[in-house]
Scaffold this motif. Structure first.
Motif, short mmCIF file in Angstrom:
data_model
loop_
_atom_site.label_atom_id
_atom_site.label_comp_id
_atom_site.label_asym_id
_atom_site.label_seq_id
_atom_site.Cartn_x
_atom_site.Cartn_y
_atom_site.Cartn_z
N ASN A 148 0.83 -1.21 0.00
CA ASN A 148 0.00 0.00 0.00
C ASN A 148 0.86 1.26 0.00
O ASN A 148 0.54 2.25 -0.68
CB ASN A 148 -0.93 0.00 1.21
N GLU B 27 -1.59 6.53 2.37
CA GLU B 27 -1.76 5.09 2.51
C GLU B 27 -3.20 4.71 2.86
O GLU B 27 -3.72 3.70 2.39
CB GLU B 27 -0.80 4.54 3.56
N GLY B 28 -3.87 5.54 3.66
CA GLY B 28 -5.26 5.25 4.01
C GLY B 28 -6.17 5.25 2.80
O GLY B 28 -7.10 4.43 2.70
N THR B 29 -5.90 6.13 1.86
CA THR B 29 -6.68 6.18 0.63
C THR B 29 -6.44 4.93 -0.21
O THR B 29 -7.37 4.36 -0.79
CB THR B 29 -6.33 7.43 -0.19
N LYS C 129 -5.63 1.98 0.94
CA LYS C 129 -6.34 0.88 1.59
C LYS C 129 -7.81 0.88 1.19
O LYS C 129 -8.40 -0.17 0.96
CB LYS C 129 -6.21 0.99 3.11
N SER C 130 -8.40 2.07 1.12
CA SER C 130 -9.81 2.17 0.73
C SER C 130 -10.00 1.69 -0.71
O SER C 130 -10.96 0.98 -1.02
CB SER C 130 -10.30 3.61 0.87
#
Length: 218
Positions: free
Chosen positions: A172, A183-185, A187-188
């Motif tokens: 990611n 990174e959170g985006t 993961k989504s």
């Protein structure tokens, strides 16, 4: 430090693989096994980040060991070591939850890249073994490619970019770096891709990426 348990019944192979892995300063082979049962016990004892397991071993084989490890040590990613003659075992390895497939005779850089990738939650298919992983699903390759392209066509352009990088074995963080996303985006995006493709994990998503010809194998 990426902690690895290595299992192969051939001592020469273990020495070679261990030497390659430990040439990377961020990888430490914490234990070695020559049977599937020993691999399970060592994973339970050491709780490594990655278990690199020969797909076939005498007695309790690598596939059975991989299944047991995935049930009992969810934090340990499993990479299967295979040869060109072991295609029949790949489908079962996928069901066992393997995160990566590498050829014993492959490029040493691929072994390091594969361990790094799965330790970060990615899937990794050696380009040379990807076609054999794909063939484990059966059916005509052209019709599978057509179906994969149809499924991928339903994704957004950005989702297709992310899927291509999943197929290339990127984590990611690496996907985020390449596409300038946090990174959170990423993961989504990955979660949405798995749902839209109706697959259980990144390995299966990577296979679709290969079948749809999204992955640059050069």
């Amino acid at each position: 430090m990426i902690r690895v348990v290595l299992a192969d019944d051939e001592a020469v192979v273990r020495v070679g693989v261990k030497g390659i892995l430990q040439s990377d300063p961020d990888i430490d082979v914490v234990a070695e096994a020559d049977t599937g049962r020993a691999a399970i016990d060592l994973v339970a004892r050491h709780r490594p980040d990655v278990a690199v397991i020969d797909i076939r071993m005498p007695g309790l084989d690598g596939l059975t060991a991989a299944e047991a490890i995935r049930r009992s040590a969810e934090g340990t990613a499993v990479i299967m070591l295979t040869t060109f003659s072991e295609d029949a075992y790949i489908a079962r390895a996928l069901r066992a939850g393997a995160c990566g497939f590498l050829l014993k005779s492959g490029d040493p850089h691929e072994l390091i890249a594969g361990v790094r990738a799965v330790s970060e939650g990615a899937a990794y298919l050696s380009p040379k073994v990807a076609a054999r992983v794909i063939s484990a699903f059966g059916g005509d390759r052209m019709s599978r490619a057509e179906r994969a392209k149809g499924r991928v066509a339903e994704l957004s352009p950005r989702e297709r970019q992310v899927l291509a990088l999943v197929g290339a074995g990127c984590s990611n963080q690496e996907i985020g770096d390449r596409l300038h996303l946090v990174e959170g985006t990423v993961k989504s995006y990955v979660s949405a891709i798995l749902n839209r493709l109706d697959v259980r994990n990144r390995v299966q998503a990577a296979i679709i990426a290969y079948e749809a010809d999204l992955v640059d194998e050069s």
